[in-house]
Design an enzyme around this catalytic site. Structure first.
Site, PDB file in Angstrom:
ATOM      1  N   VAL A   1      15.238 -12.697   1.826  1.00 40.29           N
ATOM      2  CA  VAL A   1      14.959 -12.786   3.267  1.00 40.29           C
ATOM      3  C   VAL A   1      13.990 -13.950   3.450  1.00 40.29           C
ATOM      4  O   VAL A   1      12.961 -14.013   2.762  1.00 40.29           O
ATOM      5  CB  VAL A   1      14.253 -11.503   3.782  1.00 40.29           C
ATOM      6  CG1 VAL A   1      14.168 -11.517   5.300  1.00 40.29           C
ATOM      7  CG2 VAL A   1      14.935 -10.239   3.281  1.00 40.29           C
TER       8      VAL A   1
ATOM      9  N   LYS B   1       8.733  -2.598  -7.454  1.00 39.58           N
ATOM     10  CA  LYS B   1       9.759  -2.182  -6.490  1.00 39.58           C
ATOM     11  C   LYS B   1      10.626  -1.040  -7.051  1.00 39.58           C
ATOM     12  O   LYS B   1      11.163  -0.242  -6.290  1.00 39.58           O
ATOM     13  CB  LYS B   1      10.606  -3.388  -6.055  1.00 39.58           C
ATOM     14  CG  LYS B   1       9.814  -4.366  -5.167  1.00 39.58           C
ATOM     15  CD  LYS B   1       9.341  -3.689  -3.884  1.00 39.58           C
ATOM     16  CE  LYS B   1       8.620  -4.624  -2.947  1.00 39.58           C
ATOM     17  NZ  LYS B   1       8.203  -3.995  -1.686  1.00 39.58           N
TER      18      LYS B   1
ATOM     19  N   TYR C   1       6.884  -7.552 -10.559  1.00 41.65           N
ATOM     20  CA  TYR C   1       7.354  -7.341  -9.177  1.00 41.65           C
ATOM     21  C   TYR C   1       8.523  -6.343  -9.195  1.00 41.65           C
ATOM     22  O   TYR C   1       8.558  -5.392  -8.406  1.00 41.65           O
ATOM     23  CB  TYR C   1       7.769  -8.668  -8.526  1.00 41.65           C
ATOM     24  CG  TYR C   1       8.281  -8.461  -7.113  1.00 41.65           C
ATOM     25  CD1 TYR C   1       7.421  -8.046  -6.102  1.00 41.65           C
ATOM     26  CD2 TYR C   1       9.627  -8.652  -6.793  1.00 41.65           C
ATOM     27  CE1 TYR C   1       7.889  -7.828  -4.796  1.00 41.65           C
ATOM     28  CE2 TYR C   1      10.098  -8.451  -5.505  1.00 41.65           C
ATOM     29  CZ  TYR C   1       9.223  -8.038  -4.508  1.00 41.65           C
ATOM     30  OH  TYR C   1       9.680  -7.818  -3.223  1.00 41.65           O
TER      31      TYR C   1
ATOM     32  N   ILE D   1       3.246   0.325  11.374  1.00 45.68           N
ATOM     33  CA  ILE D   1       3.913  -0.655  10.505  1.00 45.68           C
ATOM     34  C   ILE D   1       2.862  -1.359   9.664  1.00 45.68           C
ATOM     35  O   ILE D   1       1.927  -1.970  10.206  1.00 45.68           O
ATOM     36  CB  ILE D   1       4.658  -1.721  11.345  1.00 45.68           C
ATOM     37  CG1 ILE D   1       5.619  -1.071  12.336  1.00 45.68           C
ATOM     38  CG2 ILE D   1       5.394  -2.712  10.439  1.00 45.68           C
ATOM     39  CD1 ILE D   1       6.279  -2.072  13.301  1.00 45.68           C
TER      40      ILE D   1
ATOM     41  N   ASP E   1      -7.020  -3.952   4.166  1.00 42.17           N
ATOM     42  CA  ASP E   1      -6.301  -4.305   2.941  1.00 42.17           C
ATOM     43  C   ASP E   1      -5.779  -3.005   2.317  1.00 42.17           C
ATOM     44  O   ASP E   1      -6.572  -2.146   1.926  1.00 42.17           O
ATOM     45  CB  ASP E   1      -7.286  -5.021   1.994  1.00 42.17           C
ATOM     46  CG  ASP E   1      -6.623  -5.533   0.729  1.00 42.17           C
ATOM     47  OD1 ASP E   1      -5.609  -4.929   0.295  1.00 42.17           O
ATOM     48  OD2 ASP E   1      -7.107  -6.523   0.164  1.00 42.17           O
TER      49      ASP E   1
HETATM   50  P1  NDP Z   1       5.633 -11.775   4.183  1.00 46.39           P
HETATM   51  O1  NDP Z   1       4.807 -12.451   3.131  1.00 46.39           O
HETATM   52  O2  NDP Z   1       6.130 -12.583   5.299  1.00 46.39           O
HETATM   53  O3  NDP Z   1       4.869 -10.497   4.736  1.00 46.39           O
HETATM   54  C1  NDP Z   1       4.115  -9.660   3.911  1.00 46.39           C
HETATM   55  C2  NDP Z   1       3.262  -8.753   4.776  1.00 46.39           C
HETATM   56  O4  NDP Z   1       2.537  -7.846   3.920  1.00 46.39           O
HETATM   57  C3  NDP Z   1       2.225  -9.523   5.584  1.00 46.39           C
HETATM   58  O5  NDP Z   1       2.172  -9.001   6.894  1.00 46.39           O
HETATM   59  C4  NDP Z   1       0.936  -9.256   4.840  1.00 46.39           C
HETATM   60  O6  NDP Z   1      -0.155  -9.208   5.751  1.00 46.39           O
HETATM   61  C5  NDP Z   1       1.173  -7.868   4.272  1.00 46.39           C
HETATM   62  N1  NDP Z   1       0.352  -7.626   3.099  1.00 46.39           N
HETATM   63  C6  NDP Z   1       0.466  -8.182   1.873  1.00 46.39           C
HETATM   64  N2  NDP Z   1      -0.519  -7.751   1.073  1.00 46.39           N
HETATM   65  C7  NDP Z   1      -1.273  -6.899   1.815  1.00 46.39           C
HETATM   66  C8  NDP Z   1      -2.440  -6.153   1.550  1.00 46.39           C
HETATM   67  N3  NDP Z   1      -3.050  -6.166   0.349  1.00 46.39           N
HETATM   68  N4  NDP Z   1      -2.965  -5.395   2.538  1.00 46.39           N
HETATM   69  C9  NDP Z   1      -2.366  -5.357   3.760  1.00 46.39           C
HETATM   70  N5  NDP Z   1      -1.268  -6.037   4.065  1.00 46.39           N
HETATM   71  C10 NDP Z   1      -0.729  -6.819   3.100  1.00 46.39           C
HETATM   72  O7  NDP Z   1       6.852 -11.131   3.371  1.00 46.39           O
HETATM   73  P2  NDP Z   1       8.073 -10.187   3.819  1.00 46.39           P
HETATM   74  O8  NDP Z   1       8.062  -9.928   5.264  1.00 46.39           O
HETATM   75  O9  NDP Z   1       9.272 -10.766   3.207  1.00 46.39           O
HETATM   76  O10 NDP Z   1       7.694  -8.884   2.999  1.00 46.39           O
HETATM   77  C11 NDP Z   1       7.675  -7.576   3.544  1.00 46.39           C
HETATM   78  C12 NDP Z   1       8.159  -6.600   2.490  1.00 46.39           C
HETATM   79  O11 NDP Z   1       9.520  -6.884   2.185  1.00 46.39           O
HETATM   80  C13 NDP Z   1       7.411  -6.663   1.170  1.00 46.39           C
HETATM   81  O12 NDP Z   1       7.206  -5.349   0.699  1.00 46.39           O
HETATM   82  C14 NDP Z   1       8.385  -7.404   0.243  1.00 46.39           C
HETATM   83  O13 NDP Z   1       8.192  -7.059  -1.100  1.00 46.39           O
HETATM   84  C15 NDP Z   1       9.696  -6.895   0.779  1.00 46.39           C
HETATM   85  N6  NDP Z   1      10.875  -7.697   0.465  1.00 46.39           N
HETATM   86  C16 NDP Z   1      10.923  -9.018   0.820  1.00 46.39           C
HETATM   87  C17 NDP Z   1      12.057  -9.757   0.518  1.00 46.39           C
HETATM   88  C18 NDP Z   1      12.158 -11.219   0.808  1.00 46.39           C
HETATM   89  O14 NDP Z   1      13.040 -11.884   0.231  1.00 46.39           O
HETATM   90  N7  NDP Z   1      11.329 -11.780   1.684  1.00 46.39           N
HETATM   91  C19 NDP Z   1      13.229  -9.124  -0.111  1.00 46.39           C
HETATM   92  C20 NDP Z   1      13.037  -7.739  -0.451  1.00 46.39           C
HETATM   93  C21 NDP Z   1      11.917  -7.058  -0.140  1.00 46.39           C
HETATM   94  P3  NDP Z   1      -1.574  -9.927   5.553  1.00 46.39           P
HETATM   95  O15 NDP Z   1      -1.371 -11.080   4.602  1.00 46.39           O
HETATM   96  O16 NDP Z   1      -1.986 -10.325   6.924  1.00 46.39           O
HETATM   97  O17 NDP Z   1      -2.412  -8.837   4.988  1.00 46.39           O
HETATM   98  C1  8X3 Z   2      12.298 -10.094  -2.743  1.00 48.93           C
HETATM   99  C2  8X3 Z   2      13.666 -10.562  -3.086  1.00 48.93           C
HETATM  100  O1  8X3 Z   2      15.140 -11.420  -5.004  1.00 48.93           O
HETATM  101  O2  8X3 Z   2      12.941 -12.423  -4.743  1.00 48.93           O
HETATM  102  O3  8X3 Z   2      12.107  -8.760  -3.074  1.00 48.93           O
HETATM  103  O4  8X3 Z   2      13.143 -10.199  -5.603  1.00 48.93           O
HETATM  104  S1  8X3 Z   2      13.705 -11.170  -4.687  1.00 48.93           S
END
Ligand code: NDP
Ligand code: 8X3
Length: 253
Positions: A185, A156, A152, A8, A59
């Site tokens: 979310v 996506k 963004y 993951i 990263d």
């Molecule tokens: P969080 O910010 O809570 O989690 C993001 C995760 O991505 C963290 O674990 C972070 O880990 C990791 N990450 C970010 N950049 C890097 C990098 N350069 N290298 C390695 N790891 C990275 O957000 P979400 O859980 O919401 O996001 C998870 C996914 O869901 C994303 O792809 C987001 O676009 C997508 N998403 C989120 C939505 C929302 O509304 N929250 C809706 C739709 C999609 P660390 O910083 O420790 O590296």
């Molecule tokens: C994250 C949800 O609506 O901010 O992908 O794009 S939104």
């Protein structure tokens, strides 16, 4: 029977962390990735009572870090059954003329290029063993463009296209590819998007019930636990109050 193994990305927070917990509760061994090693250590401590957990801090946007991280687990890579391409973020929310190029680059480098770097480390061994399941976390932003979402949304949309491309190219190797596209979310996502501005982040989720990371993790487990011949190729999962990208029905308080 040997336990399955899932890798993951983005397991330090939000959707990725919750997914790690659900998978562990279903006896799936884990490789947990993210940049914040201390968080990976904590999660490993919590979950290793249930399953075998390896951590891999790197990263995903830096090809040399990705290479050396995967080299360090080269014996594990052929055993990965499930890849969850979850790591990603939005950086900034500005109109296309005012956006910061560094933010644009971060989103392209992480959400698109990072996903590709990681996938290329794992797909060849899935092809070799003719088995595997890749879950890509896209977004409603990849299905609809919204004001100020520009790069963004583009990143996506690329995840949407890459998921379709992976499915087409990999089906002959018995590899399933499923894309999940969530709406809002409540995670650290908005704190990152608004660069640590807590008020702006909080406001995103005010006046309605957003999805929780559990809701997405639960869907991920549902998708990976279908019989072999069933591939849930694509899903859009929204809060009841968010019927489309640009509308959120908020209570007036
Ligand atoms: P969080 O910010 O809570 O989690 C993001 C995760 O991505 C963290 O674990 C972070 O880990 C990791 N990450 C970010 N950049 C890097 C990098 N350069 N290298 C390695 N790891 C990275 O957000 P979400 O859980 O919401 O996001 C998870 C996914 O869901 C994303 O792809 C987001 O676009 C997508 N998403 C989120 C939505 C929302 O509304 N929250 C809706 C739709 C999609 P660390 O910083 O420790 O590296
Ligand atoms: C994250 C949800 O609506 O901010 O992908 O794009 S939104």
């Amino acid at each position: 029977m040997e336990k399955k193994l899932a890798l993951i990305t983005g397991a330090t927070s939000g959707i990725g962390r919750e997914t790690a917990k659900i998978l562990a509760s279903h006896h799936i061994n884990l490789v947990l990735c993210g940049r914040r090693k201390e968080r990976l250590d904590m999660l490993k401590k919590e979950l290793e009572q249930l399953v075998k957990v390896d951590i891999l801090p790197f990263d995903i946007s830096k090809p040399s870090e990705v290479k050396s991280a995967f080299l360090s687990i080269k014996d594990l890579v052929p055993r990965i059954d499930i890849l969850i391409n979850n790591a990603g973020n939005a950086h900034g929310l500005s109109s296309i003329d005012k956006g910061d190029m560094e933010d644009f680059e971060k989103m392209i480098d992480t959400n698109i290029k990072g996903l590709l770097y990681v996938s290329q480390e794992i797909i060849p061994s899935m092809v070799n063993k003719k088995a595997g399941h890749i879950i890509n976390i896209g977004s409603i932003a990849g299905k609809e463009v919204y004001p100020k979402g520009n790069v963004y949304c583009a990143s996506k949309s690329a995840v949407d296209a890459l998921g379709k491309a992976m499915r087409i190219d990999l089906a002959e190797h018995q590899i399933k590819v499923s894309n999940i596209n969530p709406g809002l979310v409540e995670t650290e996502f908005s704190m990152v998007r608004f660069k640590g501005n807590q008020d702006m982040a909080k406001k995103t989720y005010q006046g309605f019930t957003p999805l929780s990371p559990y809701d997405i993790a639960d869907l991920i487990y549902f998708i990976i636990s279908r019989p072999l011949h069933v591939n849930i190729a694509d899903s859009l999962i929204l809060p009841l109050a968010q019927p489309c990208a640009t509308t959120v029905i908020r209570e007036i308080t």
